[in-house]
Motif scaffolding. Sequence first.
Motif, PDB file in Angstrom:
ATOM      1  N   THR A   1      47.478  30.125  50.821  1.00 21.74           N
ATOM      2  CA  THR A   1      47.780  31.210  49.808  1.00 21.74           C
ATOM      3  C   THR A   1      46.619  32.309  49.681  1.00 21.74           C
ATOM      4  N   PHE A   2      46.742  33.273  49.996  1.00 23.58           N
ATOM      5  CA  PHE A   2      45.479  34.234  49.792  1.00 23.58           C
ATOM      6  C   PHE A   2      45.738  34.759  48.232  1.00 23.58           C
ATOM      7  N   LEU A   3      44.522  34.430  47.454  1.00 17.92           N
ATOM      8  CA  LEU A   3      44.385  34.806  46.018  1.00 17.92           C
ATOM      9  C   LEU A   3      43.051  34.936  45.710  1.00 17.92           C
ATOM     10  N   MET A   4      42.985  35.929  44.969  1.00 14.12           N
ATOM     11  CA  MET A   4      41.365  36.379  44.253  1.00 14.12           C
ATOM     12  C   MET A   4      41.520  36.262  42.787  1.00 14.12           C
ATOM     13  N   PHE A   5      40.562  36.131  42.169  1.00  7.88           N
ATOM     14  CA  PHE A   5      40.200  36.255  40.722  1.00  7.88           C
ATOM     15  C   PHE A   5      39.130  37.342  40.420  1.00  7.88           C
ATOM     16  N   SER A   6      39.510  38.043  39.275  1.00 14.37           N
ATOM     17  CA  SER A   6      38.337  38.847  38.912  1.00 14.37           C
ATOM     18  C   SER A   6      37.334  37.990  38.222  1.00 14.37           C
ATOM     19  N   ASP A   7      36.388  38.779  37.701  1.00 18.24           N
ATOM     20  CA  ASP A   7      35.173  38.231  37.008  1.00 18.24           C
ATOM     21  C   ASP A   7      35.703  37.385  35.584  1.00 18.24           C
ATOM     22  N   TYR A   8      36.590  37.879  35.007  1.00 18.61           N
ATOM     23  CA  TYR A   8      37.278  37.586  33.919  1.00 18.61           C
ATOM     24  C   TYR A   8      38.163  36.364  34.154  1.00 18.61           C
ATOM     25  N   GLY A   9      38.449  35.848  35.378  1.00 22.17           N
ATOM     26  CA  GLY A   9      39.411  34.830  35.757  1.00 22.17           C
ATOM     27  C   GLY A   9      40.693  34.978  35.751  1.00 22.17           C
ATOM     28  N   MET A  10      41.188  36.312  35.960  1.00 27.11           N
ATOM     29  CA  MET A  10      42.407  36.892  35.888  1.00 27.11           C
ATOM     30  C   MET A  10      42.752  37.241  37.508  1.00 27.11           C
ATOM     31  N   PRO A  11      44.042  36.884  37.919  1.00 28.11           N
ATOM     32  CA  PRO A  11      44.193  37.195  39.236  1.00 28.11           C
ATOM     33  C   PRO A  11      44.416  38.440  39.481  1.00 28.11           C
ATOM     34  N   VAL A  12      43.986  38.548  40.879  1.00 31.92           N
ATOM     35  CA  VAL A  12      43.788  40.343  41.511  1.00 31.92           C
ATOM     36  C   VAL A  12      45.124  40.417  41.861  1.00 31.92           C
ATOM     37  N   GLN A  13      45.850  41.581  41.481  1.00 32.23           N
ATOM     38  CA  GLN A  13      47.158  42.057  42.077  1.00 32.23           C
ATOM     39  C   GLN A  13      47.093  42.859  43.041  1.00 32.23           C
ATOM     40  N   PHE A  14      47.840  42.866  44.320  1.00 28.47           N
ATOM     41  CA  PHE A  14      48.098  43.548  45.295  1.00 28.47           C
ATOM     42  C   PHE A  14      49.208  44.626  45.187  1.00 28.47           C
ATOM     43  N   TYR A  15      48.797  45.746  45.727  1.00 23.44           N
ATOM     44  CA  TYR A  15      49.624  46.951  45.501  1.00 23.44           C
ATOM     45  C   TYR A  15      50.104  47.514  47.113  1.00 23.44           C
ATOM     46  N   ASN A  16      50.882  48.619  46.930  1.00 25.10           N
ATOM     47  CA  ASN A  16      51.487  49.007  48.168  1.00 25.10           C
ATOM     48  C   ASN A  16      50.288  49.495  49.322  1.00 25.10           C
ATOM     49  N   ASP A  17      49.160  50.016  49.010  1.00 25.87           N
ATOM     50  CA  ASP A  17      48.208  50.208  49.900  1.00 25.87           C
ATOM     51  C   ASP A  17      47.479  49.145  50.603  1.00 25.87           C
ATOM     52  N   HIS A  18      47.822  47.950  50.010  1.00 22.42           N
ATOM     53  CA  HIS A  18      47.190  46.660  50.554  1.00 22.42           C
ATOM     54  C   HIS A  18      47.872  45.949  51.809  1.00 22.42           C
ATOM     55  N   TYR A  19      48.961  46.531  52.241  1.00 25.46           N
ATOM     56  CA  TYR A  19      49.855  45.935  53.173  1.00 25.46           C
ATOM     57  C   TYR A  19      48.859  45.544  54.386  1.00 25.46           C
ATOM     58  N   ASP A  20      47.974  46.554  55.003  1.00 28.19           N
ATOM     59  CA  ASP A  20      47.527  45.988  56.040  1.00 28.19           C
ATOM     60  C   ASP A  20      46.090  45.212  55.969  1.00 28.19           C
ATOM     61  N   LEU A  21      45.715  45.440  54.841  1.00 34.25           N
ATOM     62  CA  LEU A  21      44.598  44.430  54.397  1.00 34.25           C
ATOM     63  C   LEU A  21      45.117  42.978  54.384  1.00 34.25           C
ATOM     64  N   LEU A  22      46.293  42.907  53.683  1.00 33.45           N
ATOM     65  CA  LEU A  22      46.904  41.215  53.624  1.00 33.45           C
ATOM     66  C   LEU A  22      47.311  40.858  54.809  1.00 33.45           C
ATOM     67  N   LEU A  23      47.802  41.494  55.701  1.00 34.77           N
ATOM     68  CA  LEU A  23      48.323  40.896  57.104  1.00 34.77           C
ATOM     69  C   LEU A  23      46.922  40.466  58.001  1.00 34.77           C
ATOM     70  N   GLY A  24      45.712  41.123  57.383  1.00 29.18           N
ATOM     71  CA  GLY A  24      44.458  40.852  58.258  1.00 29.18           C
ATOM     72  C   GLY A  24      43.871  39.550  57.593  1.00 29.18           C
ATOM     73  N   GLN A  25      44.441  39.033  56.740  1.00 28.81           N
ATOM     74  CA  GLN A  25      43.845  37.790  55.922  1.00 28.81           C
ATOM     75  C   GLN A  25      44.134  36.460  56.741  1.00 28.81           C
ATOM     76  N   ASP A  26      43.518  35.362  56.930  1.00 31.01           N
ATOM     77  CA  ASP A  26      43.925  34.143  57.514  1.00 31.01           C
ATOM     78  C   ASP A  26      44.691  33.211  56.810  1.00 31.01           C
ATOM     79  N   PHE A  27      45.840  33.801  56.105  1.00 29.09           N
ATOM     80  CA  PHE A  27      46.571  32.917  55.133  1.00 29.09           C
ATOM     81  C   PHE A  27      48.042  33.072  55.522  1.00 29.09           C
TER      82      PHE A  27
END
Length: 525
Positions: free
Chosen positions: A240-266
Amino acid sequence: MAKIAYVLLCHKDPDAIIEQAERLTAVGDYIAIHFDARSPEADFDRIRQALRDNPHVCFAHKRIKCGWGEWSLVEATLKALESAVAAFPQATHFYMVSGDCMAIKTAEYAHRLLDARDCDYIESFDFFQSDWIKTGMKEDRLIYRHVFNERTQKRLFELSHRLQKRFGLRRSPPEDLQIQIGSQWWCLRRRTIEWLLDFIRKRRDVVRFFRTTWIPDETFFQTLVRHLVPSAEIECRTLTFLMFSDYGMPVQFYNDHYDLLLGQDFLFARKISPEAEELKARLGALYAAENVEFQISDEGRNLYSFLTQRGRVGLRFAPRFWETEGTLGRDRELLIITCKKWHVAKRLIAKLREMSNIPALAYLFDEEGTEMPALGGIEKTIWKRTRHRRALVRMLFDYYETDRMVICLDPSAFDLMQDFSSDRSVTRILQIDCTFDDAYLIGHAERIGLAGPQTSQSALDSILPTIRNDIQFETDRIRDVGFTHYGLIRDGDTDEQIADQLIPFLGVDRDTALALARTEHLFAD
């Protein structure tokens, strides 16, 4: 072929849960749902009614009231697992997801990946030796008992913790377990789940221990899988692809992240923003699609780090005292050439070395391999050079027995420019502006790890404007700050215009400045 039973922990948005269950089971996979007992009974009834005729759906046989950081999250997962193992005898893998997760690959792709290797996918790093925990409580999670919730009962949580420390009420983990830590988003084989459930039925002491640890969903499964399964059969990663900010909060993904998400090895991504309706619709249609080819670029985390972790004005800590104390020397002049195209600055200083005796060093705060004299170890790493920046430059002045020296800095090193400019010595800055076509930016993205040979054109199209804007931001920031001794030359300036800037910057005569301006292929890529 792999058959996945998804284990869904959720507490809100019944419509989204229904849609998620229908999507994941439409291709023959299964789902076991645990709906938080703190959530409205009416919402749970709505989910049950909508999915009651779907034979690929089951529910945890007992609903648990869940709280972040508590054993209740592990208990809820175990209840759902027990129901899933009994209800879906054909399930080969059990994959932990939340209501904020969505598939970023097709079912075909997921099944092929799981069939390719007989292993469990779970992060499990040594709790005490690894640096998986970046901030906050570490050892105290385990050695003290935590019966209050830090978020909802903060005063009691802290009081209990302080009292146990004061009176030495420490405890040790079970002797035969090596405590592990990692992401709670895992995918485990059926055999592993059956072993795990059998183990905890026999080892109530282990359950008692984890029941009062803090954030056990990051240690319980991770420890037991490593205890029960040979290391060769564990892939120490999450799917499962997930990222955290400097403050330990999960990064959220939005409409313009579609191509980026499909390119991840997850296989899945978390968290999808509730407002990202278009993204949810596109990802929702993806799981059941067939014959989809994915080009894995895996630049997501690098891109996020590039955008957020390099710092912006007002968003980073002030320099420490040891970075600002000391001076280069009142009568010295530090000449800084800043240019994003490093080869342009390097050509200029190479020509300068031929024509003058002014010492000139390339990107000493950016390149580990920059040629430098031995200075007792301070020059060994970029970290040391940057931390002791003034001491390093002062030693270089002493080494070359000079009061004038040139160094090159990347435009991103704005804090170094400000630091040197605030010194009692004289700091002159010459900014070289270059043009950047798409081919250069693509090469730059590959060099810094934002893209690779397999990065799709659509992913590149989303990255390039970001890089271009970031370069422009750096350029404008240097230009706008108002350094006392500042000059600017541009790709496209005439030789005379370049010479006009080099004369005051270097203190050379016009003939020397013109010769430098006419450096062969100065701006060529």
